[in-house]
Design a protein around this motif. Sequence first.
Motif, PDB file in Angstrom:
ATOM      1  N   ASP A  37       0.828  -1.211   0.000  1.00  0.00           N
ATOM      2  CA  ASP A  37       0.000   0.000   0.000  1.00  0.00           C
ATOM      3  C   ASP A  37       0.861   1.259   0.000  1.00  0.00           C
ATOM      4  OD1 ASP A  37      -2.347  -1.452  -0.054  1.00  0.00           O
ATOM      5  OD2 ASP A  37      -2.668  -1.355   2.120  1.00  0.00           O
ATOM      6  N   ALA A  38       1.973   1.222   0.759  1.00  0.00           N
ATOM      7  CA  ALA A  38       2.866   2.382   0.818  1.00  0.00           C
ATOM      8  C   ALA A  38       3.481   2.662  -0.553  1.00  0.00           C
ATOM      9  CB  ALA A  38       3.965   2.151   1.857  1.00  0.00           C
ATOM     10  N   LEU A  39       3.833   1.603  -1.272  1.00  0.00           N
ATOM     11  CA  LEU A  39       4.416   1.777  -2.598  1.00  0.00           C
ATOM     12  C   LEU A  39       3.379   2.250  -3.612  1.00  0.00           C
ATOM     13  CD1 LEU A  39       6.731  -1.347  -2.612  1.00  0.00           C
ATOM     14  CD2 LEU A  39       7.494   1.025  -2.775  1.00  0.00           C
ATOM     15  N   LEU A  40       2.179   1.710  -3.530  1.00  0.00           N
ATOM     16  CA  LEU A  40       1.115   2.155  -4.424  1.00  0.00           C
ATOM     17  C   LEU A  40       0.821   3.637  -4.219  1.00  0.00           C
ATOM     18  CD1 LEU A  40      -1.307  -0.889  -4.121  1.00  0.00           C
ATOM     19  CD2 LEU A  40       0.007  -0.254  -6.153  1.00  0.00           C
ATOM     20  N   ASP A  41       0.761   4.054  -2.946  1.00  0.00           N
ATOM     21  CA  ASP A  41       0.494   5.453  -2.634  1.00  0.00           C
ATOM     22  C   ASP A  41       1.653   6.338  -3.113  1.00  0.00           C
ATOM     23  OD1 ASP A  41      -1.011   7.609  -1.184  1.00  0.00           O
ATOM     24  OD2 ASP A  41       0.822   7.635   0.019  1.00  0.00           O
TER      25      ASP A  41
END
Length: 495
Positions: free
Chosen positions: A400-404
């Motif tokens: 999720d952190a990378l997608l964001d």
Amino acid sequence: MEFVVKSAKPATLKTATLITTVLEEGRLGAAAQAIDLATGGAIAQAFKRGDLTGKPGQVLVLHNPANLKAERLLLVGLGKEQEIEPRQWRKAASALGGALRNLGGSDATVVLQDVQVKGRDLYATTRMLVETLADGLYVFDRFKSKKADPRALKKITLVCDKAQSGDAERAAIQGAAIASGMALTRDLGNMPPNVCQPTYMAEQARQLAKGYKGLKVEVLDENKLRELGAGAFLAVAQGSDQPPRMVVLQYNGGPKGAKPHVLVGKGITFDTGGISIKPAANMDEMKYDMCGAASVLGTFRAVLDMQLPINLVGLLACAENMPSGHATRPGDIVTTMSGQTVEILNTDAEGRLVLCDTLTYAERFKPESVIDIATLTGACIVALGSNTSGLMGNDQVLADALLDAGTRADDRAWQLPLFEEYQEQLDSPFADIANIGGPKAGTITAACFLSRFTKSYRWAHLDVAGTAWISGGKEKGATGRPVPLLTQYLLDQVR
């Protein structure tokens, strides 16, 4: 390129080119209105004559504008106010940069007060502008006998309100650092494979360390890899006359004892496919199979330019995949650094072989997170095309952190599943695991293979086969992605 931030009335600034934005239907923001008033309605007259419509990316140059200290006024269209998305802003910024390349003068001034991009504050808007302008000036002419004309443009001033100058300055510094990292990544990717070999990649890491304090580089040669039991890594390289290298970069800018984030890059400096040889068409583009490793070096340059307070490790898995009498054969079985055995059914699935041993090596750093970046599968291009990188991993918080980070950096990724059922496609009757999983879900089964070597830490995998370079035509070349995504992720870790 130097970027500086200033708070002043645009009409009073002495500059070769003053740049302001306009909207469709002749609508002007407050700053553009003030410039229009100072020039006796020059902008309004351009709309009235039909010279300008304000559509996204449209540009118009007005020479010797009255009552301005600028030599020329450059108008850039943003489209309809309610439709200014990040994509439209990047399009406008690219058009702006294209216009500046064809104009004289050593400086330019961009008025930012009227720019309102959906979902972006002034910091994000300014950073996107800086990255786009700096990246747009990139030229790779090292092997041309006739070099590109020297760039006259040396400085760009960004004008904003005084209350927002701090955000704009931060954006300018970080945007320039990211663009610098992208340029290094593009340079390495665009180098010919008779120059950019595993030893060359190691030397580039050493050169980076000479330019920055706090960066340590260690290079593991084939003897050291053999001592470590990196049988899969060595198997890929054994058909080539070029020796493999695992390059280890360490930057300790964060608190002592804080766990490092680890970036692992696939660095196949040329991929013929080995005995499972590739078709001849477009094989020249297999020099880009080291763009994962190049993006790690580029991200390090960005981090070092910003001197981020973070502990970071980079691991470059560099080898050349060639056919010869010494090359690995389909059906060979090798033992990895982890002790797991692999049946090599296809020697063109080599990236996962150098990566699996490198991911095992990453365990010794007791990492906070591990992200590998690889031009791994053609299947990812089929699934996602050339606009979006593939993302998989074993930790949803990290994913999720990378997608964001990708969304905010305008360097997007899309998550694919790693369901347990896919693992069954890698079963081998003769070894612990096969290196391919058949024709179905090739991007996913490649990540499933890597997941077998990442059980001791939080891990994510970026398949950048579709985004690391542009194929064919005059625009062919490395893109510098995913340096913006990776740098944004690391920025987020220190806030």
